[in-house]
Each structure stands twice: as C-alpha cells, then as structure tokens.
Scaffold this motif. Structure first.
Motif, mmCIF file in Angstrom:
data_model
loop_
_atom_site.group_PDB
_atom_site.id
_atom_site.type_symbol
_atom_site.label_atom_id
_atom_site.label_comp_id
_atom_site.label_asym_id
_atom_site.label_seq_id
_atom_site.Cartn_x
_atom_site.Cartn_y
_atom_site.Cartn_z
ATOM 1 N N LYS A 23 9.141 -31.114 -70.549
ATOM 2 C CA LYS A 23 8.124 -30.640 -69.681
ATOM 3 C C LYS A 23 8.739 -29.805 -68.477
ATOM 4 C CE LYS A 23 6.922 -35.116 -69.433
ATOM 5 N NZ LYS A 23 7.641 -35.654 -70.346
ATOM 6 N N GLY A 24 9.933 -30.136 -68.204
ATOM 7 C CA GLY A 24 10.197 -29.507 -66.904
ATOM 8 C C GLY A 24 11.026 -28.123 -67.259
ATOM 9 N N LEU A 25 11.220 -27.665 -68.584
ATOM 10 C CA LEU A 25 11.762 -26.548 -68.870
ATOM 11 C C LEU A 25 10.826 -25.334 -68.965
ATOM 12 C CD1 LEU A 25 14.313 -25.251 -69.832
ATOM 13 C CD2 LEU A 25 13.761 -25.640 -72.161
ATOM 14 N N LYS A 26 10.994 -24.544 -67.985
ATOM 15 C CA LYS A 26 9.887 -23.424 -67.680
ATOM 16 C C LYS A 26 10.286 -22.240 -68.163
ATOM 17 C CE LYS A 26 8.592 -25.422 -63.441
ATOM 18 N NZ LYS A 26 9.269 -26.666 -63.434
ATOM 19 N N ASP A 27 11.679 -21.708 -68.094
ATOM 20 C CA ASP A 27 12.367 -20.520 -68.587
ATOM 21 C C ASP A 27 13.605 -20.671 -68.946
ATOM 22 O OD1 ASP A 27 12.723 -18.041 -69.312
ATOM 23 O OD2 ASP A 27 12.032 -17.125 -67.311
#
Length: 184
Positions: A23-27
């Motif tokens: 969930k915390g992986l944006k890019d």
C-alpha cells in the motif's frame, strides 16, 4: 546434492528479478534511483530496468550490469522495504528471484516480518533454492547461513502461496516498460 552457498548466489548465470507490492509503494523508480546513488559508490551509472504489472505485484527485470553483483542485488531487494514510517514510498513485500540460465541453482529471497521476529535479526531475508535448500541471508554482512526452520516453506509451496509462476516471469510475452536510471 551440492550445498547451496553464498558462492552459488554470486555466479554470473542468473536472470535477476524483483517482485514488490504494498500500500505504501507509490513509485519504484525513486527507490531504484536512491539505491543506485548509494551502491554506485560515486561512479556514473546508466541502467535500463524493465517493469511490468504481474498480478498484484510489480515485476522488475534487472539488466546484466557490473553494478548488479549478488551483494548489490540482494541489497536492492531489501531496499524496497524502506524505513516506514519516515519513508513514504516502500513495499510491504519484496521478493528477489534469480533464475539460473543453466537450470541448476534458481533461488529466491524474501522478507517475512513475523518470521524475522522469531528466528532472525532485523536485516535478514529468507531464501529458498529450487532444491529446497533454505537459508537466512544477512543483508549488511553478506552472510548466508543454512536453515532447517520449518516455517521457511518449500520452494514450490512458496511460489504457489504467493501466486508466482516462474515460467510466466521468464517468458518473452510480458509487456515491459523501460525505466532509465542515471547517476552522473
């Protein structure tokens, strides 16, 4: 059966992949860029890394490059886990898959927070070879210790539990997007 060892992981006969999700992986690009700046040791770097969606995962295919030694590769797998809560871009799960081109010593490394609390230190990942030799890999110290812990699943069970099909990963049919990583 030959003992799976740190030297095995250092052979130059691997296709190297990383699977990440969370969930915390944006890019993934800034994570790889940050890693390249640190592990490039001040040298200029130009890497072309490929990525694609792979079920609920992001699959990253790494090029053959002198920067991507086994040690640096293992660090990259670990790097995606970040340091939450300070880090705003991190993966909950990171799996490194090294597919042996000669078909002898394919292995994977992965994080398991619960298991790590029970049997390992903060900077370790778990590993399994395709011949079900299990190990614990210390990331900062680059030490591989064989393990008989029953909580490290067998290779095929790990793949089926995570929904990973190695034949699909190693196929030419995936649609890759190129990422350019440059350090001047």
């Amino acid at each position: 059966m030959t003992e799976f060892s740190k030297e095995t992981t250092e052979k130059a006969t691997y296709y190297r992949f990383v699977l990440v999700k969370g969930k915390g992986l944006k890019d993934i690009q800034p994570k790889i860029q940050e890693w390249a700046e640190i592990f490039g040791a001040g040298e200029p770097i130009k890497l072309t890394i490929n990525k694609t969606d792979f079920g609920s995962w992001t699959l990253i295919k790494l090029p053959e490059n002198e920067l991507l030694t086994a040690y640096n590769y293992h660090n990259l797998v670990y790097w995606f886990l970040g340091t939450p809560p300070e880090d705003q871009n991190y993966a909950d799960y990171s799996i490194g898959i090294s597919i042996d081109k000669s078909g002898e010593s394919t292995y994977l490394i992965y994080n398991d927070y619960d298991l790590r609390e029970k049997i390992a230190t903060n900077d370790d990942v778990f590993g399994i070879s395709e011949k079900n030799q299990k190990f614990i890999l210390s990331i900062p110290f680059d030490e591989l210790k064989a393990s008989n812990n029953k909580e490290i699943p067998d290779f095929d069970k790990f793949l089926s539990d995570t929904g990973i099909n190695l034949n699909e990963i190693n196929t030419k049919k995936l649609n890759w997007t190129e990422l350019q990583i440059k350090v001047e």
